[in-house]
Design an enzyme around this catalytic site. Structure first.
Site, mmCIF file in Angstrom:
data_model
loop_
_atom_site.group_PDB
_atom_site.id
_atom_site.type_symbol
_atom_site.label_atom_id
_atom_site.label_comp_id
_atom_site.label_asym_id
_atom_site.label_seq_id
_atom_site.Cartn_x
_atom_site.Cartn_y
_atom_site.Cartn_z
ATOM 1 C CB SER A 1 -0.923 0.019 1.228
ATOM 2 O OG SER A 1 -1.864 -1.021 1.189
ATOM 3 N NE ARG B 1 1.131 5.157 8.377
ATOM 4 C CZ ARG B 1 1.067 3.842 8.380
ATOM 5 N NH1 ARG B 1 -0.107 3.242 8.186
ATOM 6 N NH2 ARG B 1 2.144 3.105 8.543
ATOM 7 C CG HIS C 1 -2.817 3.532 4.225
ATOM 8 N ND1 HIS C 1 -3.379 3.078 5.403
ATOM 9 C CD2 HIS C 1 -2.456 2.431 3.529
ATOM 10 C CE1 HIS C 1 -3.353 1.755 5.418
ATOM 11 N NE2 HIS C 1 -2.798 1.333 4.293
#
Length: 212
Positions: free
Chosen positions: A15, A37, A40
């Site tokens: 990822s 982040r 994500h």
């Protein structure tokens, strides 16, 4: 049949590889963990274009965490998403005053939202803290008002309220206040998971730096 990756570590590694390959803006080394982040968490690479990080935001956030600062949230959902044990190891805790005694009653009396009232009734908690707003634009506006006073000014404002009524506008005001270190996602997108993600990225970075 699709050949799914089943190993949790491999899933995260792949990822992050995909996210990093798609990054287009020149983020600093300290900003990068927050950016990746955020992308994500929402699963949307286009979010990168509306992420806004004040030049002093990361440094101020990390300094506050290393000194044991608390994290103050607007709603329980943001509070629930923060790594409390890791924050505790830094000397801080997560607080939300939304359901504190008297808040609901006072909100009705003042004719404003509970999230706004919660901050207005607990201004002393803001000084030197990290404030994470993931839901309520009105809470962000109240925090900005309180931040004008050095006695009630947070170290960092993570302002990522979501929605179509006031969210974009409140974040625009936040970003215009360049005297206050902040992290936001401009526009209507946002939400509690994104606000919690930013806090966690800073917590992990602080712990990593202290370990070296």
């Amino acid at each position: 049949m699709i050949d799914f990756i089943l190993n949790p570590g491999q899933i995260e590694t792949e990822s992050m590889r995909i996210i990093r390959a798609g990054i287009t803006r020149p983020w600093s080394e300290d900003e990068f963990p927050v950016v990746e982040r955020l992308i994500h968490t929402c699963g949307d690479p286009s979010l990168e274009q509306v992420i806004a990080i004040h030049p002093r935001a990361i440094a101020c956030g990390l300094k506050a965490l290393k000194e044991g600062a608390n994290v103050i949230t607007d709603v329980e959902m943001v509070r629930a998403g923060i790594s409390k044990e890791k924050l505790k190891s830094l000397g801080g805790s997560v607080q939300s005053f939304l359901n504190a005694p008297g808040v609901a009653e006072q909100a009705k009396e003042w004719g404003i939202t509970r999230s706004m009232t919660a901050f207005r009734m607990h201004p002393e908690s803001l000084r030197g803290s990290i404030v994470a707003i993931g839901n309520a634009p009105t809470a962000l506006l109240e925090v900005l008002r309180l931040a004008e006073n050095p006695e009630t000014c947070p170290a960092l404002i993570i302002g990522i309220p979501v929605g179509f009524v006031g969210a974009k506008e409140s974040k625009d005001i936040l970003w215009e206040r360049q005297s206050i270190p902040s992290i936001t996602v401009l526009g209507t997108r946002g939400g509690s998971p994104l606000a919690a993600t930013v806090v966690n990225a800073l917590i992990y970075t602080a712990l990593k730096q202290l370990a070296h």
